[in-house]
Design an enzyme around this catalytic site. Structure first.
Site, PDB file in Angstrom:
ATOM      1  N   HIS A 141      -1.355  -7.000   6.121  1.00 25.83           N
ATOM      2  CA  HIS A 141      -2.588  -7.034   6.914  1.00 25.83           C
ATOM      3  C   HIS A 141      -2.338  -7.698   8.268  1.00 25.83           C
ATOM      4  O   HIS A 141      -3.200  -8.422   8.769  1.00 25.83           O
ATOM      5  CB  HIS A 141      -3.716  -7.742   6.158  1.00 25.83           C
ATOM      6  CG  HIS A 141      -4.226  -6.955   4.986  1.00 25.83           C
ATOM      7  ND1 HIS A 141      -5.212  -7.417   4.148  1.00 25.83           N
ATOM      8  CD2 HIS A 141      -3.869  -5.737   4.494  1.00 25.83           C
ATOM      9  CE1 HIS A 141      -5.441  -6.522   3.199  1.00 25.83           C
ATOM     10  NE2 HIS A 141      -4.639  -5.491   3.403  1.00 25.83           N
ATOM     11  N   ASN A 194       0.826  -1.204   0.000  1.00 28.76           N
ATOM     12  CA  ASN A 194       0.000   0.000   0.000  1.00 28.76           C
ATOM     13  C   ASN A 194       0.865   1.261   0.000  1.00 28.76           C
ATOM     14  O   ASN A 194       0.605   2.220  -0.733  1.00 28.76           O
ATOM     15  CB  ASN A 194      -0.934   0.000   1.209  1.00 28.76           C
ATOM     16  CG  ASN A 194      -2.011  -1.075   1.104  1.00 28.76           C
ATOM     17  OD1 ASN A 194      -2.352  -1.516   0.010  1.00 28.76           O
ATOM     18  ND2 ASN A 194      -2.536  -1.492   2.240  1.00 28.76           N
ATOM     19  N   TYR A 251       0.424  -9.071  -2.268  1.00 30.76           N
ATOM     20  CA  TYR A 251       0.945  -7.757  -1.907  1.00 30.76           C
ATOM     21  C   TYR A 251       2.470  -7.702  -2.078  1.00 30.76           C
ATOM     22  O   TYR A 251       3.031  -6.651  -2.391  1.00 30.76           O
ATOM     23  CB  TYR A 251       0.569  -7.421  -0.461  1.00 30.76           C
ATOM     24  CG  TYR A 251      -0.900  -7.148  -0.266  1.00 30.76           C
ATOM     25  CD1 TYR A 251      -1.452  -5.913  -0.577  1.00 30.76           C
ATOM     26  CD2 TYR A 251      -1.749  -8.137   0.227  1.00 30.76           C
ATOM     27  CE1 TYR A 251      -2.809  -5.671  -0.401  1.00 30.76           C
ATOM     28  CE2 TYR A 251      -3.102  -7.902   0.408  1.00 30.76           C
ATOM     29  CZ  TYR A 251      -3.627  -6.668   0.096  1.00 30.76           C
ATOM     30  OH  TYR A 251      -4.967  -6.432   0.264  1.00 30.76           O
TER      31      TYR A 251
END
Length: 789
Positions: free
Chosen positions: A280, A221, A289
């Site tokens: 996460h 992210n 990811y």
């Protein structure tokens, strides 16, 4: 050649990666712009060089039109862009830009998909050789589309209305900035400032979550946001934004805690020294990811390399080690192992081939500027992956820049085709173990109080209940097995390797995290062999079990003990559940699947072997707004091998061998005379001995003793232990997967004279070897010992 320093690497990346490796659009004298020295460059030149470098990583550059691989790539880009343009139908009253993507409700995610399609059109405009290349009319249509989306779907005045934060803060910013970089010369004055206004609201920096300011961005992210912020700065000639994104890469605001370049000591998100990757907070995500991270960080390093906004962070060299530690062991002939793909296993359009392709593209971006030792190691590996995988050919799937780089490796006679990676890899920080041999591989997914059993968010991975409960993944020469509509058709209650309560279950609810209150999960490795184990505490059931796997050169030995439940339901262990057309061959205590291998019961238990067809749809397991699978029924034939422990078992057990690649005759011979001896299979210890390998392997769940032919092996605490004796030499490896002991002492059946070499955590006193395991997070400690003559 001398090793590259970080500074030399950055300098080379600026030229070699952006020009020779990636290629740049031929317009605007791109090559000359990149070759200008950054120092002393006019500000506008520096911004333009950075933009061209970025578009070169997306669109590539000139190519040989007679080469079918390049021609096919250009044709695919052309066709996609032309189709998107033909289907444009701006309808303000609805509103919609494409008929199948109404924009009235942001919770559908259609606005994010629409921006992605606008990027696809811009890619067609910027790719040399397409029909719309630099066509002013086509550019006007893309500009009109972005105007429409700004007005009706994504502007600074709109609210996200409980829709997915990701679309607002990452999805659209990434698609929009890429589209604008590609379309740059075709964008009228003033439009960028207009279109980027919502970015200042939803993605002003890469450090924080705007929709939840208590969240610090990490991993993929943070990487994605840094790319969007950096390109906003490049396109608007805002050096402060470029510097803000650069500083976020190293997490200067947070003192480096969430740096994209630093290995973490845990807990939670990041890359670990043992190769683990967590996103996460609780989930292994190297293949999802993690691939986003690798691709993004490679692009960011290349963007900043040698520029006025240089990344002056010595940790940048860690990225190369991440490739070796975190990605190479988990890629099998170009396929990313599903054991580390989390909920993405349920996404129809993003299977192991796509995840592997993205990881390989990231490695290719890094390759041209990598220090020689890394580059020399990676090129044969890449050549092997691409050459062996004819089922999912990389050249037919990758983008133009990656195809150019891959072809350069494939046609280089000085680069050999690397063999498959071999060895045992214990990823202690994410409860995963991977065992690799020349013709097969075996992965084990576990969970504990540190690692979640399965993630299900955004209506994805609805039936992934048991994918972290000791599920095993056998890879063979069949490269289609794990991606051939397996996930929607396999019986989700019968995942290979698992011991399960046969209760009915509901779809995994959004955001529910099950971390069992179990400490023991992990293993150890020695000489390419391994041991793994997990203390199973089932979700929503009284089921308990101790499960071990011993990973040998030609087989995997699976033991289960202490299998107990009191819920009035049947408990079973799934030896195998394989999608195959082969008819199983059975004998006394064994079964065989042609093209897969053999399965032998070591305790003479009777296994049920059943073949049947199963039908399912991707929609059954993924109903996410932007990822949802279709409802088309798919059917595959499965052979399932199950051990029935009955209802309410008390201290039940199992023992079986998996023989990958073995013939039916070899399986029958093994069943008559197994190559291993089970020394113990209790809830205190599970152990095997293989005389051919001179190996003793033990998982001690607690303090205990195992009787071996030469005498007892005793441990005063929990540990995973491997011992190999070769004459007077004893090699030992030990870890504490429970992370509960400060030190573990093992008393051996042989007198030991001295420690020849090993970790400084290992001490010797007579026959007792003591290992200081405290604070080492389940990692392996090893030593070479000398026995008396």
């Amino acid at each position: 050649m001398t090793p590259l320093t970080r500074r030399t690497f950055l300098t080379l990346s600026a030229g070699a990666t952006a020009t020779a490796a990636l290629g740049l659009p031929a317009q605007a004298h791109a090559d000359d712009a990149i070759r200008l020295p950054w120092t002393g460059m006019l500000a506008d030149d520096a911004f333009e060089a950075a933009r061209l470098r970025w578009t070169g990583m997306i669109a590539g550059g000139s190519f040989d039109p007679g080469d079918p691989d390049f021609a096919a790539k250009v044709a695919a880009v052309d066709s996609a862009a032309a189709s998107l343009r033909a289907s444009l139908n701006p309808t303000p009253a609805r509103p919609s830009l494409w008929d199948d993507l109404p924009l009235d409700d942001p919770r559908t995610g259609n606005f994010s998909r629409a921006y992605s399609q606008a990027r696809g059109m811009a890619l067609g405009w910027a790719t040399p050789g397409t029909r719309m290349y630099r066509d002013p009319a086509f550019a006007a249509d893309v500009v009109g589309a972005l105007d429409f989306l700004y007005e009706h779907a994504y502007n600074e005045r709109l609210d996200r209305q409980n829709s997915n934060w990701f679309w607002w803060e990452i999805g659209v910013p990434r698609s929009l900035t890429d589209a604008c970089a590609l379309l740059y010369e075709g964008i009228p004055a003033g439009r960028l400032d207009l279109w980027f206004k919502p970015l200042l609201r939803w993605c002003p920096d890469a450090d924080h979550r705007i929709s939840n300011t208590t969240i610090i961005e990490t991993g993929a992210n943070r990487t994605n946001k840094a790319m969007a912020v950096a390109m906003r700065g490049v396109l608007t000639k805002d050096a402060s934004a470029i510097e803000l994104a650069r500083d976020a890469i190293s997490d200067k605001l947070g003192g480096g805690r969430w740096s994209l370049l630093k290995l973490t000591e845990g807990p939670r998100d990041g890359f670990y020294r043992d190769g683990s990757f967590i996103q996460h907070e609780f989930y292994p995500y190297t293949g999802a990811y993690g691939t986003d991270y690798l691709d993004g960080v490679a692009r960011l390093i290349t963007l900043y390399a040698g520029s006025p906004w240089d990344i002056a962070d010595p940790d940048v060299v860690n990225v190369f080690d991440i490739v070796d530690r975190s990605f190479v062991p988990l890629i099998y002939d170009g396929l990313m192992m599903d054991t580390v793909r989390g909920r993405q296993i349920s996404v129809q359009g993003w299977r192991d081939a796509e995840a592997g392709q993205k990881a390989l593209e990231g490695i290719l971006i890094l390759l041209e500027g990598a220090p020689p030792a890394y580059a020399e190691r990676w090129r044969p590996i890449i050549k092997g992956w691409v050459t062996r995988n004819t089922v999912h050919p990389f050249l037919a799937r990758a983008g133009l820049p990656a195809v150019r780089q891959a072809k350069a490796i494939l046609t280089d006679g000085n680069v050999p085709e690397g063999p498959r990676t071999e060895g045992t890899y214990v990823f202690a920080d994410m409860d995963r173990v991977v065992h690799r041999r020349a013709t097969w591989a075996y992965a084990i997914s576990m969970c504990s109080e540190r690692i979640g059993a399965a993630e299900g968010i955004n209506l994805e991975n609805l039936h992934g209940w048991y994918t972290g409960d000791g599920m095993t993944y056998l890879y063979t020469e069949d490269l289609s097995h794990w991606n051939d509509d397996l996930w929607p058709t396999i019986d989700p209650y019968r995942m290979p390797g698992t011991t399960v309560d046969t209760r009915q279950r509901e779809n995994i609810p959004h955001g529910r995290n099950y971390l069992p209150p179990a400490k023991w999960a992990g293993g150890t490795a020695l000489d390419g062999l391994g041991a793994a184990g997990m203390d199973l505490i089932a979700d929503g059931s009284t089921l308990r079990a101790r499960k071990s796997w011993f990973l040998l050169d030609d087989s995997v030995i699976a033991l289960g003990a202490g299998i107990t439940a009191t819920d009035g339901r049947r408990i079973e262990t799934v030896v195998e559940n394989r999608a195959t057309q082969a008819t199983p061959t059975e004998g006394r205590g064994w079964a065989h699947l042609q093209g897969v291998g053999g399965y032998v019961q070591l305790d003479r238990a009777r296994a049920e072997v059943k073949s049947q067809s199963r039908t399912g749809a991707w929609w059954d397991i993924d109903q996410g707004p932007t990822t949802k699978g279709d409802t088309v029924p798919r059917t595959l034939r499965y052979t399932t091998i199950v051990l029935d422990h009955g209802t309410n078992p008390a201290d039940a057990h199992y023992a079986y061998s998996v023989l990958p690649g073995a013939s039916a005759a070899a399986t029958s011979r093994y069943a008559a005379r197994p190559q291993v001896e089970v020394l113990a299979n209790t809830s205190t210890a599970q152990a095997v001995r293989c005389g051919r390998l001179r190996l003793h392997a033990v998982n001690f769940w607690q303090a205990g003793s195992v009787r071996a032919p030469d005498g007892p092996i005793t441990a005063d605490g929990p540990c995973s232990l491997l011992i190999r004796r070769d004459g007077r030499t004893l090699r030992i490896a030990l870890s504490d997967p429970s992370r509960t002991a400060q030190a573990v002492s093992v008393t051996l059946p042989w007198p030991v004279k001295a420690v020849v070499s090993g970790d400084d955590t290992v001490r010797l006193a007579g026959r007792t070897v003591s290992v200081a395991v405290g604070g080492t997070r389940g990692h392996t400690h090893s030593a070479v010992l000398r026995l008396p003559s």
